[in-house]
Design a protein around this motif. Structure first.
Motif, PDB file in Angstrom:
ATOM      1  N   MET A   1       0.840  -1.201   0.000  1.00  0.00           N
ATOM      2  CA  MET A   1       0.000   0.000   0.000  1.00  0.00           C
ATOM      3  C   MET A   1       0.878   1.255   0.000  1.00  0.00           C
ATOM      4  O   MET A   1       1.831   1.345   0.757  1.00  0.00           O
ATOM      5  N   LYS A   2       0.552   2.194  -0.855  1.00  0.00           N
ATOM      6  CA  LYS A   2       1.345   3.414  -0.994  1.00  0.00           C
ATOM      7  C   LYS A   2       1.215   4.290   0.248  1.00  0.00           C
ATOM      8  O   LYS A   2       0.118   4.484   0.771  1.00  0.00           O
ATOM      9  N   ASN A   3       2.349   4.790   0.715  1.00  0.00           N
ATOM     10  CA  ASN A   3       2.327   5.704   1.858  1.00  0.00           C
ATOM     11  C   ASN A   3       1.733   7.046   1.435  1.00  0.00           C
ATOM     12  O   ASN A   3       1.937   7.501   0.304  1.00  0.00           O
ATOM     13  N   PRO A   4       1.024   7.716   2.334  1.00  0.00           N
ATOM     14  CA  PRO A   4       0.416   9.001   2.000  1.00  0.00           C
ATOM     15  C   PRO A   4       1.473  10.098   1.870  1.00  0.00           C
ATOM     16  O   PRO A   4       2.603   9.961   2.372  1.00  0.00           O
ATOM     17  N   THR A   5       1.094  11.181   1.237  1.00  0.00           N
ATOM     18  CA  THR A   5       2.004  12.319   1.118  1.00  0.00           C
ATOM     19  C   THR A   5       2.216  12.994   2.471  1.00  0.00           C
ATOM     20  O   THR A   5       3.341  13.353   2.828  1.00  0.00           O
ATOM     21  N   VAL A   6       1.118  13.138   3.230  1.00  0.00           N
ATOM     22  CA  VAL A   6       1.186  13.867   4.494  1.00  0.00           C
ATOM     23  C   VAL A   6       0.606  13.046   5.637  1.00  0.00           C
ATOM     24  O   VAL A   6      -0.461  12.434   5.488  1.00  0.00           O
ATOM     25  N   SER A   7       1.304  13.052   6.751  1.00  0.00           N
ATOM     26  CA  SER A   7       0.757  12.523   8.010  1.00  0.00           C
ATOM     27  C   SER A   7       0.371  13.712   8.876  1.00  0.00           C
ATOM     28  O   SER A   7       1.226  14.555   9.192  1.00  0.00           O
ATOM     29  N   VAL A   8      -0.891  13.789   9.232  1.00  0.00           N
ATOM     30  CA  VAL A   8      -1.375  14.835  10.130  1.00  0.00           C
ATOM     31  C   VAL A   8      -1.488  14.234  11.528  1.00  0.00           C
ATOM     32  O   VAL A   8      -2.218  13.258  11.726  1.00  0.00           O
ATOM     33  N   ILE A   9      -0.752  14.790  12.484  1.00  0.00           N
ATOM     34  CA  ILE A   9      -0.790  14.296  13.861  1.00  0.00           C
ATOM     35  C   ILE A   9      -1.670  15.224  14.691  1.00  0.00           C
ATOM     36  O   ILE A   9      -1.381  16.409  14.820  1.00  0.00           O
ATOM     37  N   THR A  82       3.511   7.586   8.550  1.00  0.00           N
ATOM     38  CA  THR A  82       4.116   6.945   7.380  1.00  0.00           C
ATOM     39  C   THR A  82       4.245   7.898   6.203  1.00  0.00           C
ATOM     40  O   THR A  82       4.734   7.520   5.140  1.00  0.00           O
ATOM     41  N   GLY A  83       3.803   9.146   6.366  1.00  0.00           N
ATOM     42  CA  GLY A  83       3.816  10.104   5.265  1.00  0.00           C
ATOM     43  C   GLY A  83       5.189  10.653   4.958  1.00  0.00           C
ATOM     44  O   GLY A  83       6.110  10.600   5.785  1.00  0.00           O
ATOM     45  N   LYS A  84       5.310  11.203   3.770  1.00  0.00           N
ATOM     46  CA  LYS A  84       6.544  11.860   3.338  1.00  0.00           C
ATOM     47  C   LYS A  84       6.778  13.126   4.151  1.00  0.00           C
ATOM     48  O   LYS A  84       7.908  13.454   4.508  1.00  0.00           O
ATOM     49  N   TYR A  85       5.692  13.814   4.458  1.00  0.00           N
ATOM     50  CA  TYR A  85       5.733  15.033   5.262  1.00  0.00           C
ATOM     51  C   TYR A  85       4.866  14.851   6.501  1.00  0.00           C
ATOM     52  O   TYR A  85       3.937  14.039   6.525  1.00  0.00           O
ATOM     53  N   ILE A  86       5.172  15.643   7.524  1.00  0.00           N
ATOM     54  CA  ILE A  86       4.425  15.571   8.787  1.00  0.00           C
ATOM     55  C   ILE A  86       3.963  16.977   9.155  1.00  0.00           C
ATOM     56  O   ILE A  86       4.721  17.945   9.021  1.00  0.00           O
ATOM     57  N   THR A  87       2.725  17.085   9.608  1.00  0.00           N
ATOM     58  CA  THR A  87       2.206  18.350  10.112  1.00  0.00           C
ATOM     59  C   THR A  87       1.410  18.089  11.380  1.00  0.00           C
ATOM     60  O   THR A  87       0.948  16.964  11.612  1.00  0.00           O
ATOM     61  N   ILE A  88       1.264  19.122  12.203  1.00  0.00           N
ATOM     62  CA  ILE A  88       0.651  18.973  13.525  1.00  0.00           C
ATOM     63  C   ILE A  88      -0.659  19.758  13.572  1.00  0.00           C
ATOM     64  O   ILE A  88      -0.725  20.910  13.147  1.00  0.00           O
ATOM     65  N   LEU A  89      -1.692  19.114  14.090  1.00  0.00           N
ATOM     66  CA  LEU A  89      -2.986  19.767  14.296  1.00  0.00           C
ATOM     67  C   LEU A  89      -3.435  19.480  15.722  1.00  0.00           C
ATOM     68  O   LEU A  89      -3.732  18.341  16.062  1.00  0.00           O
TER      69      LEU A  89
END
Length: 365
Positions: A1-9, A82-89
């Motif tokens: 399964m392809k990893n997502p572009t962004v992981s939102v934490i 698992t995303g290429k990028y990580i952002t925080i919410l």
């Protein structure tokens, strides 16, 4: 399964009232290639039921058995990302619909940047734009052009933190273990660590609605001054790792001028810069750090090269040096003169008081 572009934490604790808006703001993103990791930090209200009402398969739910705090929850989120990028919410904030798309586009097109931030739009408990004094202070600090990497590092040295963590997106390789023992400086420490490795961009548009709630506007308001000071010591220590002489010179060109800078003398110069600021915390850090550096005989000998002991005292005591390095007899004489004048003043004051009492007595007779 392809990893997502962004992981939102998304970290949440007892935010039943707000968590629905936070999650929905991710679902509303124009970029659909994301995963949302929601970490419920053992909430005791209805937060969990709100989270479970969302059925999107891109949402990963983690519930802690006990309350661990926001920093440790960030570590849990990073471990599961698992995303290429990580952002925080955070669970009470809201993303603008184009946040993920704009920031992923920037990082895709600018591989030399490790992270990208944006401005914030402060909102109150009801979701309306906030114009409170706290909101104004935060916006004045955060919503400003950031400048070059050197300028950003200098600003971080001057004010400790000026970047809005809830707006950030960073490349996964720059994720670190966040020090859970830090109560107020964890994000600032991360930003300095990132800037020492790569460039950061601040987009001059608001991409996050940052909710300001009276009881949680400022962590430093509920930690002790001693804790705040020690955490800032911890942050300032990070600057001691700088080895790039050009970067260091660019950071402090206005105060070091043409002074010779080498990787070996950067730490000592940094303590001198900190000592000459008006920040009492930096002054204490400079004094303590100077002792730590001079504890190494090689460092002390290098520092003392072409210097006399008087030069050393001046570098250590600054403006107070002249009094200390004058002859001992002169120093003692000055102290005795002060005591002598103080004694004479007290005698004259006593005589004046006696004369006043005598005059009053005569009037009464």
């Amino acid at each position: 399964m392809k990893n997502p572009t962004v992981s939102v934490i998304c970290r949440t604790y007892n935010q039943e009232r707000f968590i629905n808006q936070a999650i929905q703001s991710v679902l509303n993103q124009t970029l659909s290639d994301w995963e949302l990791i929601v970490i419920n930090d053992a909430s005791t209200d209805g937060t969990e039921s709100v989270i479970l009402s969302f059925k999107d398969p891109r949402i990963k739910y983690i519930r802690n058995d006990k309350n661990l705090g926001p920093v440790e929850n960030l570590n849990i989120g990073i471990q599961n990302a698992t995303g290429k990028y990580i952002t925080i919410l955070d669970g009470d904030d809201i993303f603008y619909p184009n946040k993920l798309w704009i920031q992923t586009e920037f990082l895709d097109q600018n591989p030399d940047y490790g992270a990208v931030f944006a401005y914030i739009n402060p909102i109150d408990v009801n979701g309306n734009q906030s114009h409170s004094p706290t909101a104004t202070t935060i916006c004045n600090l955060i919503n400003n052009p950031a400048g070059t990497r050197a300028e950003m590092l200098r600003k971080a040295f001057d004010v400790y933190n000026f970047l809005a963590f809830p707006t950030e997106m960073f490349r996964r390789q720059f994720a670190i273990y966040f020090n859970a023992h830090l109560l107020s400086c964890g994000d600032g420490y991360f930003h300095i660590n990132t800037l020492l490795q790569t460039k950061i961009k601040v987009l001059e548009i608001p991409l996050t609605k940052y909710r300001i709630i009276d009881h949680k506007t400022n962590v430093s308001g509920w930690i002790s001054n001693m804790t705040d000071m020690s955490e800032k010591f911890f942050m300032l220590d990070k600057f001691l790792e700088i080895k790039d002489t050009k970067l260091f010179h660019d950071m402090f060109s206005d105060v070091i001028g043409e002074q010779s800078v080498t990787p070996l003398n950067i730490p000592v110069i940094l303590t001198q810069i900190a000592e000459n600021t008006s920040d009492s915390i930096k002054k204490l850090w400079a004094n303590y750090t100077f002792h730590r550096l001079m504890a190494d005989p090689n460092a002390y000998n290098m520092f003392m090269k072409n210097k006399s002991y008087s030069d050393f005292i001046k570098s250590k005591l600054g403006k107070n040096a002249d009094l200390r390095i004058c002859g001992n007899n002169q120093y003692i004489t000055q102290k005795h003169k002060i005591k002598k004048y103080k004694f004479l003043f007290n005698v004259l004051l006593g005589l004046n008081i006696l004369l006043i009492f005598a005059y009053v007595a005569m009037l009464l007779v």
